[in-house]
Scaffold this active site. Structure first.
Site, mmCIF file in Angstrom:
data_model
loop_
_atom_site.group_PDB
_atom_site.id
_atom_site.type_symbol
_atom_site.label_atom_id
_atom_site.label_comp_id
_atom_site.label_asym_id
_atom_site.label_seq_id
_atom_site.Cartn_x
_atom_site.Cartn_y
_atom_site.Cartn_z
ATOM 1 N N THR A 1 -3.010 -0.829 -3.177
ATOM 2 C CA THR A 1 -3.993 0.239 -2.991
ATOM 3 C C THR A 1 -3.256 1.522 -2.640
ATOM 4 O O THR A 1 -2.185 1.481 -2.017
ATOM 5 C CB THR A 1 -5.018 -0.125 -1.897
ATOM 6 N N PRO B 1 4.265 -0.018 -3.364
ATOM 7 C CA PRO B 1 4.254 -0.648 -4.696
ATOM 8 C C PRO B 1 5.375 -0.203 -5.625
ATOM 9 O O PRO B 1 5.664 -0.898 -6.605
ATOM 10 C CB PRO B 1 2.883 -0.264 -5.255
ATOM 11 N N MET C 1 0.812 -1.209 0.000
ATOM 12 C CA MET C 1 0.000 0.000 0.000
ATOM 13 C C MET C 1 0.847 1.262 0.000
ATOM 14 O O MET C 1 2.039 1.228 0.294
ATOM 15 C CB MET C 1 -0.935 0.010 1.208
ATOM 16 N N CYS C 2 0.194 2.370 -0.379
ATOM 17 C CA CYS C 2 0.829 3.679 -0.354
ATOM 18 C C CYS C 2 2.032 3.706 -1.297
ATOM 19 O O CYS C 2 1.905 3.364 -2.468
ATOM 20 C CB CYS C 2 1.204 4.022 1.088
ATOM 21 N N ILE C 3 3.222 4.048 -0.824
ATOM 22 C CA ILE C 3 4.420 4.144 -1.657
ATOM 23 C C ILE C 3 5.060 2.778 -1.902
ATOM 24 O O ILE C 3 5.864 2.606 -2.831
ATOM 25 C CB ILE C 3 5.446 5.097 -1.005
#
Length: 219
Positions: free
Chosen positions: A189, A139, A135-137
């Site tokens: 996400t 990926p 999630m967030c950064i």
């Protein structure tokens, strides 16, 4: 007893560690699914320490594992002790600690390196056919490990460009949506890449946790 979900943390605090709201929301979602979890973090010094009031860098040294322990009431282990066979799935929380402590993305951009033990774990879960959630950064790390992986960080053009440059397939995504790569069984996400409050962040995180749990044998 069902296998647990391994949750990777990168310290404590959005600017130099794990995003605290994302951690709490993820663990709450896992508990609401009736799924047990174990948190892990690397036993290393943070890249630097940031004053979360001013945003200024501080002349301090803090340990990533010890800082992560602050969020989860001490229930965290050295990531070096993580055994993939003991866990049904992997979830990596966001926050700049991913880009500063788990990797060098914040400092080197698309030429970043990933902490070897983290890269090994990421690959091991996928090689074992086990699902993962990022999630967030977080990926942004994926295309340097998984060729052609489909993922999202939301709508940030610059970071999406890094993902595509590294061979990934970025999918623009709203805060309450998830993206799923069937080949690698990876769910992503945007969380606080887009979320403006806790309620918004919860929407996508809940969906990510639900999908990861359904894909795993944790329930």
């Amino acid at each position: 007893m069902s296998k647990t979900v391994a949750v990777i943390l990168a310290g404590s605090g959005v600017y130099d560690g794990s995003e605290i709201n994302e951690v709490v929301l993820t663990l709450l979602a896992l508990e609401e699914q009736g799924v047990e979890y174990q948190c892990f973090a690397p036993d290393i010094d943070q890249a630097h320490v940031v004053n979360h009031l001013s945003g200024d860098e501080q002349n301090q040294t803090r340990n990533v594992l010890q800082e992560a322990a602050r969020i989860v009431r001490g229930n965290v282990k050295d990531v070096a002790k993580l055994q993939v066979q003991d866990h049904a799935a992997l979830i990596m929380i966001g926050g700049f600690g991913v880009a500063k402590n788990l990797s060098s993305f914040a400092f080197k951009g698309q030429d970043f390196d990933i902490l070897p033990c983290i890269k090994k774990i990421m690959k091991a879960f996928t090689d074992s056919g086990k699902p993962s959630g990022y999630m967030c950064i977080a990926p942004v790390l994926l295309p340097s490990v998984f060729d052609g992986v489909k993922c999202t960080i939301g709508k940030d053009v610059d970071i999406a460009s890094v993902i595509t440059t590294l061979g990934g397939k970025h999918v623009e995504c709203a805060v309450d949506e998830i993206t799923f790569d069937e080949k690698y069984r990876i769910v992503t996400t945007p969380a606080y890449m887009l979320a403006e409050n806790i309620k918004q962040a919860k929407l996508g995180i809940d969906k990510l946790v639900t999908r990861v749990c359904l894909l795993s044998d944790a329930i």
